[in-house]
Design a protein around this motif. Structure first.
Motif, mmCIF file in Angstrom:
data_model
loop_
_atom_site.group_PDB
_atom_site.id
_atom_site.type_symbol
_atom_site.label_atom_id
_atom_site.label_comp_id
_atom_site.label_asym_id
_atom_site.label_seq_id
_atom_site.Cartn_x
_atom_site.Cartn_y
_atom_site.Cartn_z
ATOM 1 N N GLY A 1 13.498 -139.119 12.791
ATOM 2 C CA GLY A 1 13.427 -137.902 13.578
ATOM 3 C C GLY A 1 12.023 -137.335 13.411
ATOM 4 O O GLY A 1 11.727 -136.704 12.393
ATOM 5 N N ASN A 2 11.167 -137.588 14.380
ATOM 6 C CA ASN A 2 9.745 -137.256 14.230
ATOM 7 C C ASN A 2 9.431 -135.817 14.663
ATOM 8 O O ASN A 2 10.221 -135.163 15.323
ATOM 9 N N LYS A 3 8.246 -135.353 14.259
ATOM 10 C CA LYS A 3 7.706 -134.017 14.551
ATOM 11 C C LYS A 3 8.431 -132.931 13.769
ATOM 12 O O LYS A 3 8.604 -131.803 14.258
ATOM 13 N N CYS A 4 8.848 -133.248 12.535
ATOM 14 C CA CYS A 4 9.546 -132.257 11.724
ATOM 15 C C CYS A 4 8.621 -131.126 11.273
ATOM 16 O O CYS A 4 9.078 -130.135 10.695
ATOM 17 N N ASP A 5 7.320 -131.268 11.520
ATOM 18 C CA ASP A 5 6.386 -130.177 11.245
ATOM 19 C C ASP A 5 6.536 -129.043 12.257
ATOM 20 O O ASP A 5 6.136 -127.910 12.000
ATOM 21 N N GLU A 51 13.437 -137.778 8.400
ATOM 22 C CA GLU A 51 12.663 -136.924 9.284
ATOM 23 C C GLU A 51 11.203 -137.092 8.906
ATOM 24 O O GLU A 51 10.852 -137.093 7.721
ATOM 25 N N THR A 52 10.350 -137.242 9.920
ATOM 26 C CA THR A 52 8.956 -137.583 9.677
ATOM 27 C C THR A 52 8.019 -136.664 10.457
ATOM 28 O O THR A 52 8.421 -136.007 11.414
ATOM 29 N N SER A 53 6.780 -136.663 10.020
ATOM 30 C CA SER A 53 5.710 -136.006 10.768
ATOM 31 C C SER A 53 4.474 -136.871 10.667
ATOM 32 O O SER A 53 3.931 -137.060 9.577
ATOM 33 N N ALA A 54 4.055 -137.420 11.809
ATOM 34 C CA ALA A 54 2.798 -138.166 11.820
ATOM 35 C C ALA A 54 1.633 -137.207 11.616
ATOM 36 O O ALA A 54 0.640 -137.538 10.969
ATOM 37 N N LYS A 55 1.750 -136.006 12.136
ATOM 38 C CA LYS A 55 0.677 -135.018 12.027
ATOM 39 C C LYS A 55 0.410 -134.644 10.571
ATOM 40 O O LYS A 55 -0.743 -134.604 10.133
ATOM 41 N N ASN A 56 1.470 -134.379 9.809
ATOM 42 C CA ASN A 56 1.318 -133.940 8.419
ATOM 43 C C ASN A 56 1.605 -135.045 7.406
ATOM 44 O O ASN A 56 1.691 -134.779 6.212
ATOM 45 N N ASN A 57 1.782 -136.261 7.891
ATOM 46 C CA ASN A 57 2.010 -137.420 7.024
ATOM 47 C C ASN A 57 3.217 -137.227 6.107
ATOM 48 O O ASN A 57 3.136 -137.383 4.886
ATOM 49 N N VAL A 64 12.071 -149.772 14.067
ATOM 50 C CA VAL A 64 11.879 -148.356 13.755
ATOM 51 C C VAL A 64 12.235 -147.590 15.024
ATOM 52 O O VAL A 64 11.481 -147.587 15.996
ATOM 53 N N LEU A 65 13.413 -146.962 15.032
ATOM 54 C CA LEU A 65 13.852 -146.161 16.170
ATOM 55 C C LEU A 65 13.401 -144.727 15.963
ATOM 56 O O LEU A 65 13.657 -144.139 14.907
ATOM 57 N N VAL A 66 12.759 -144.150 16.975
ATOM 58 C CA VAL A 66 12.164 -142.822 16.823
ATOM 59 C C VAL A 66 12.661 -141.878 17.911
ATOM 60 O O VAL A 66 12.701 -142.237 19.087
ATOM 61 N N ILE A 103 2.817 -142.408 14.669
ATOM 62 C CA ILE A 103 3.417 -142.876 13.418
ATOM 63 C C ILE A 103 2.776 -144.189 12.984
ATOM 64 O O ILE A 103 2.414 -144.368 11.819
ATOM 65 N N LEU A 104 2.636 -145.106 13.943
ATOM 66 C CA LEU A 104 2.059 -146.403 13.622
ATOM 67 C C LEU A 104 0.612 -146.256 13.158
ATOM 68 O O LEU A 104 0.200 -146.882 12.171
ATOM 69 N N ARG A 105 -0.167 -145.443 13.851
ATOM 70 C CA ARG A 105 -1.557 -145.233 13.458
ATOM 71 C C ARG A 105 -1.627 -144.592 12.072
ATOM 72 O O ARG A 105 -2.482 -144.928 11.262
#
Length: 208
Positions: free
Chosen positions: A131-135, A160-166, A96-98, A30-32
């Protein structure tokens, strides 16, 4: 007062943000994703080694006629690093709590991280829950409604977030930065140097 035809210079402030959560929830990804040169890029970030200890990145944004330099600390989630990790909570303006939507234990761990924030951080600190990895819908075990309910109980924003799919990365940090700017009682310092050493970890916003 500014001279006619000369615009007022933007205020320049520093905000310390800490990312926290269980191991392997995607904090580093997420940070990257957020701090990469092209935040709108849809290419997935590279694979990352689990953070050992503490790392940080800096991103400068413009918000409400203010230049806000975000000093974002990426902390390790492993239990053996917990004492060191929570020592960096002091002086933070935001968290940022993940958790990982495919990992029940990571969701359950949010309660302990919030307790640590209450114990170690300033009472005026701002927090968002991701809530990460929603992809990865096929492996989801935490419904979105559970994340929303937990965030509502704590009175904090939820995404809900996805670092993979931005997905929602930029928006989530923008909301946190705005809340920090709205509430923070910043103390401008007459210095052109931003000290990122541990000695600088006190409750201030610093003039760049």
């Amino acid at each position: 007062m500014a001279q006619p035809g000369v615009s007022e210079p933007q205020k320049a402030l520093l905000a310390k943000i800490v990312m926290a959560g269980e191991p392997d929830v995607g904090k580093t990804a997420i940070l990257r994703r957020y701090t990469q040169t092209s935040p709108t890029s849809q290419s997935p970030p590279a694979s990352f080694i689990t953070t050992v200890g503490i790392d940080f990145k800096v991103k400068t944004i413009s918000l409400n006629d203010t230049t806000l330099r975000l000093q974002i600390w990426d902390t390790a989630g492993q239990e053996r690093f917990r004492t060191m990790t929570t020592s960096y909570f002091r002086g933070a303006h935001g968290f940022v709590l993940v958790y990982d939507i495919t990992n029940t234990e990571s969701f359950q761990g949010i309660t302990n991280w919030m307790k640590a924030i209450y114990e170690k951080a300033d009472e005026n600190v701002e927090v968002i829950l991701l809530g990460n990895k929603c992809d990865n819908e096929a492996e989801r075990v935490i419904p979105k409604q559970r994340g929303e309910k937990l965030a509502w109980e704590y009175g904090i924003p939820f995404f809900e977030t996805s670092a993979k799919n931005n997905i929602n990365i930029e928006h989530a940090f923008s909301v946190l930065a705005q809340e920090i700017l709205d509430k923070s009682s910043c103390i401008p310092l007459n210095s052109d140097v931003v000290d990122l050493s541990e000695s600088a970890q006190k409750r201030t916003c610093c003039k760049l």
